[in-house]
Write an enzyme that holds these catalytic residues in place. Structure first.
Site, PDB file in Angstrom:
ATOM      1  N   HIS A  76       0.819  -1.209   0.000  1.00  0.00           N
ATOM      2  CA  HIS A  76       0.000   0.000   0.000  1.00  0.00           C
ATOM      3  C   HIS A  76       0.855   1.262   0.000  1.00  0.00           C
ATOM      4  CE1 HIS A  76      -3.801   2.168   0.749  1.00  0.00           C
ATOM      5  NE2 HIS A  76      -3.088   2.948   1.532  1.00  0.00           N
TER       6      HIS A  76
ATOM      7  N   GLU B  46      -8.734   6.849  -4.364  1.00  0.00           N
ATOM      8  CA  GLU B  46      -8.011   5.857  -3.567  1.00  0.00           C
ATOM      9  C   GLU B  46      -8.970   4.772  -3.105  1.00  0.00           C
ATOM     10  OE1 GLU B  46      -5.622   7.194  -0.336  1.00  0.00           O
ATOM     11  OE2 GLU B  46      -3.890   7.484  -1.643  1.00  0.00           O
TER      12      GLU B  46
ATOM     13  N   HIS C  82     -10.231   1.879  -0.116  1.00  0.00           N
ATOM     14  CA  HIS C  82     -10.299   1.440   1.282  1.00  0.00           C
ATOM     15  C   HIS C  82     -11.019   0.105   1.309  1.00  0.00           C
ATOM     16  CE1 HIS C  82      -9.687   3.458   5.397  1.00  0.00           C
ATOM     17  NE2 HIS C  82      -8.571   3.543   4.705  1.00  0.00           N
TER      18      HIS C  82
ATOM     19  N   HIS D 255      -9.969  -3.243   1.900  1.00  0.00           N
ATOM     20  CA  HIS D 255      -9.799  -4.242   2.954  1.00  0.00           C
ATOM     21  C   HIS D 255     -10.365  -3.782   4.294  1.00  0.00           C
ATOM     22  CE1 HIS D 255      -7.026  -5.407  -0.235  1.00  0.00           C
ATOM     23  NE2 HIS D 255      -7.083  -6.632   0.241  1.00  0.00           N
TER      24      HIS D 255
ATOM     25  N   GLU E 142      -2.574   4.403  12.737  1.00  0.00           N
ATOM     26  CA  GLU E 142      -3.247   5.123  11.665  1.00  0.00           C
ATOM     27  C   GLU E 142      -4.496   5.834  12.175  1.00  0.00           C
ATOM     28  OE1 GLU E 142      -3.730   2.440   8.354  1.00  0.00           O
ATOM     29  OE2 GLU E 142      -1.588   1.970   8.318  1.00  0.00           O
TER      30      GLU E 142
END
Length: 823
Positions: free
Chosen positions: A84, A128, A130, A132, A348
């Site tokens: 990623h 972008e 997301h 998973h 994160e």
């Protein structure tokens, strides 16, 4: 003036999040000993393997460090060398894409692409994934996907003005799919609605390949002053490294960076770490504070903390600035006590920003952040040594480690980023078996109407009522599409159109991916995705400015999956070069697999275009009774990969329709010229469901019927429902039809006048030598006409998605049962 190295807002271990909310669930992370070191997950796997680092990668890490890494350094490498963050499998492929253009201000490698649109303004945009995180926790996964892409936009200095969501799921009748759809849609709407950014478009697609691995791709668009571009760099040794926004917690440890870098396995909990928890109200404050800081020139560089957390933000800004960074862990604001060093560095947690600030601007930055109610802290300094250094015990006023401070990690910034490992994967096409009967055996024909004796109108109703072609109102009604009052055309009627306030300009945006074709031919699937997305922008009258892409593929260590990725990147690049459009950035999402298998190759394409005069835009809905209907382009044989083939099947060796990129460019330039000359009343491209669906949508969205005569040279099914590219359905005032025909021919395009708008029914009569169908059984010389009331088409289209998701009773299946089919 004395510079305070610790947070003004709270002590390091205090809970200083905007909502006081901690993690929604305990993360699944490696064990820690009493010193906060990362321990082994189990007694078998070495630490590096449990962190997703291979033996070869461990050796490469040692080579870059000149020694073995310690546990904290290994954790930092694990997120930064993840697929990623590092693009370690795709980077060599992406280097082949066309990325430059006359108006491109910022391209790949920055947080978002930026293109000049004149009048001192620029547009920033990016898409972008997301995927998973959304499969693990659909609401928060989708919500934080929106938050992350918005931060990419305003980090550049642009105010976010729109979001588009491209969503793909498995069988809509499946209980888990319905759970995922519900959570993801609520997550996108919940975050976007609260943060005050409209969701104006996107896609919702159902296919069995996404059953175990849904796709959640989010695109954001922003407007900025062209001279206010802010980059994610850390220039100037001695400058301050400051964090502002929410505090750091355990939510999201190994979230996007690790989840998006490994294949799902139902039995492997180590690959299901904590999903990030979003706070849209904190994000709104971040937007305003960040844009004020940029507008007042108070920051030298700005980067959000997304995948990879503080490790990513510091290493990327240092590498781009040709500098280093020293981080004081004790100064990082935390929302819970007891965080280990590795947790602080790779968390994160959402809604956090990293700013590079000159010391003399420290007080001004603090004033802005505190006025917006955001915690702010100095957590480090820019250095000249090129290393990311992590210390515990504080920094002195000169930025050096304080007396008694302990160095926990030291890694060259470029080793984590620009000099990260690159894998040159093996690519091999799949072994193909002959699908047709043995040589000499006649292939069963299926080029007429779906089934002998079936009304083509019934086929059209079935297509319009299908899960993939019906109205998306069940989804879009949950989104605020008009907040900020920039939305001229919202979701549900072609590409979105946004006003650029203070000008006559408009922005047009859309997303598209043709995974059905990509499953057959990845090059063609990617090229067609680009062609359709740019065509959808062009038919409004806008000039496509640039492409952003999200490449969703399987496990790159499998040669077949990497071949699919390579072919798709080639198709993307070839199409963009042929159409003269730069790729400004995007995202690669790999390991989209589950125990049931890999997803269909899905290159999601986002395009933004520019209207010089928004009032001259053209839409897809018919406009007036008596308008002429013209078909631009010609039918291309092939039904494989079409919505029709899902309903009726195709011949076993039928392929998808081909794509002529020169023809595609001519079609797009032609329609822009025709709209600029005021010749076009409405414009719709022929894509999902074919010509019949394109005509039906123009009727549904206007309430006006149409009567057409369609020449058929070979196959009624292909003419009505084939999805061959580079075709447009245009309407115009009758007096403009000759000029429109002449213009099309000047561009070398086939053109056919089909009929007139009017009435309350969609009628398409089939004519010509190939017009065979149900009526031939009764001795007629032509096929039955497609003849359906607009009201019936509208009803099927309105209710299809709700029925597919079990919100309404399903209609009776009108297809004749096939041999062996159980109903």
């Amino acid at each position: 003036m004395t510079i305070e190295p610790a947070s003004r807002a709270a002590e390091a271990d205090a809970d200083v999040s905007m909502t006081g909310r901690g993690s929604s669930r305990e993360p699944v992370v490696p064990d820690r000993d009493s010193m906060g070191r990362v321990g082994e997950v189990d007694e078998v796997a070495p630490l590096h393997r449990s962190l997703g680092i291979t033996d070869d990668e461990l050796e490469a890490i040692g080579s870059r460090l000149g020694r073995d890494p310690n546990d904290l350094e290994l954790a930092m490498f694990s997120v930064m060398w993840s697929e990623h963050c590092s693009y370690k499998s795709s980077r060599p492929l992406l280097a082949s894409l066309p990325t430059t253009g006359e108006d491109v201000i910022a391209g790949p490698g920055e947080n978002a692409g930026v293109i000049d649109i004149g009048d001192g303004l620029a547009v920033a945009f990016k898409i972008e994934s997301h995927n998973h995180p959304s499969a693990v926790e659909p609401y928060q996964g989708a919500a934080t996907g929106v938050g992350g892409i918005l931060r990419d936009i305003f980090t550049m200095g642009a105010r976010p003005i729109a979001v588009l969501d491209a969503l793909r799921f498995g069988d809509p009748a499946d209980a888990r799919t319905r759970h995922l759809v519900d959570g993801v849609v609520r997550g996108v709407g919940g975050y976007g609605n609260c943060v005050g950014v409209p969701t104006v478009g996107g896609e919702l697609v159902f296919d069995s390949s996404y059953q175990g691995n849904p796709l959640v791709n989010v695109m954001a668009i922003g407007i900025m002053a062209a001279d206010r571009l802010t980059l994610a760099r850390a220039p100037g040794p001695g400058n301050l490294v400051m964090l502002f926004g929410s505090a750091t917690g355990r939510d999201g440890i190994g979230g996007a960076s690790v989840l998006a870098s490994a294949t799902f396995s139902d039995g492997d909990v180590s690959k299901r770490p904590s999903v990030q928890v979003g706070d849209p109200f904190a994000e709104k404050l971040l937007i305003e504070a960040s844009l004020e800081l940029i507008g007042r020139g108070l920051v030298e560089g700005l980067q959000d903390l997304g995948a990879g957390g503080l490790t990513c933000a510091t290493s990327e800004t240092a590498d781009r600035g040709g500098t280093g960074v020293v981080v004081d862990l004790d100064a990082v604001p935390r929302r819970e006590p007891g965080l280990a060093p590795f947790e602080v560095m790779i968390s994160e947690s959402q809604e956090r920003m990293c700013a590079i600030v000159r010391p003399d601007r420290y007080e001004a930055v603090c004033e802005v952040c505190e006025r917006w109610g955001l915690p702010v802290a100095i957590v480090g300094r820019v250095t000249a040594d090129g290393d990311v250094t992590v210390v515990e015990g504080g920094l002195a006023s000169d930025g050096r480690p304080a007396d008694g401070a302990r160095e926990l990690a030291r890694i060259p910034a470029r080793a984590l980023t620009s000099d990260a490992i690159v894998h040159h994967r093996l690519a091999a096409p799949p072994s193909r078996r002959r699908q047709a009967p043995a040589p000499g055996v006649v292939i069963e024909p299926s080029d007429a109407l779906p089934e002998r004796g079936m009304d083509p109108g019934a086929v059209l109703l079935a297509l319009l009522g299908s899960a993939n072609l019906s109205s998306r109102r069940w989804v879009t009604d949950q989104y605020d599409s008009t907040v900020q009052t920039n939305t001229a055309v919202g979701p549900g009627h072609g590409a979105a159109v946004l006003r650029v306030k203070g000008t006559s300009k408009g922005l047009v945006a859309t997303t598209d991916a043709n995974a059905a074709i990509g499953s057959i031919d990845p090059w063609l699937g990617a090229a067609k995705s680009v062609a359709e997305a740019t065509r959808n922008v062009a038919i409004t009258g806008a000039r496509p400015l640039g492409v952003t892409n999200c490449l969703n593929f399987g496990d790159p260590t499998r040669p077949e999956a990497f071949w699919q990725l390579r072919e798709a990147v080639n198709g993307l690049g070839d199409a963009c070069r042929a159409l003269g459009i730069p790729v400004t950035g995007g995202n690669v999402s790999l390991y989209n697999e589950s125990p049931a298998g890999a997803i269909a190759p899905t290159p999601e394409i986002g395009v933004v275009g520019l209207l010089d005069d928004i009032e001259r835009r053209v839409g897809p809905a018919f406009v007036a009774d008596g308008d002429a209907v013209l078909l631009i382009g010609e039918t291309t044989p092939g039904l494989a990969g079409s919505a029709y083939s899902e309903l009726a099947g195709v011949a076993s060796e039928d392929g998808p329709p081909s794509l002529d990129l020169d023809r595609e460019r001519a079609v797009q330039v032609f329609v822009q010229a025709a709209i600029e000359r005021g010749l076009v009343a409405s414009a719709q491209d022929v894509s999902g469901g074919g010509l019949a669906v394109a005509v039906a949508e123009g009727a549904i969205w206007s309430g006006l019927g149409v009567r057409l005569r369609l020449p058929v040279s070979a196959s009624p099914a292909v003419e009505l429902f084939g999805e061959g590219p580079s075709r447009l359905v245009l309407t115009c005032r009758p007096r403009h039809a000759p000029a429109l025909v002449l213009l099309a021919r000047q561009f070398g395009l086939p053109v056919e006048t089909l009929g007139l708008v009017g009435g309350e029914r969609v009628v398409i009569e089939l004519t010509g030598s190939g017009a065979t169908g149900a009526a031939e059984e009764r001795g007629s010389r032509v096929a039955d006409a497609l003849d359906v009331a607009v009201a019936d088409l509208r009803h099927a289209w309105d209710h299809g998605l709700a029925r597919a998701l079990g919100e309404e009773p399903a209609p009776i299946d009108i297809r004749p049962a096939r041999p062996g089919e159980v109903r």
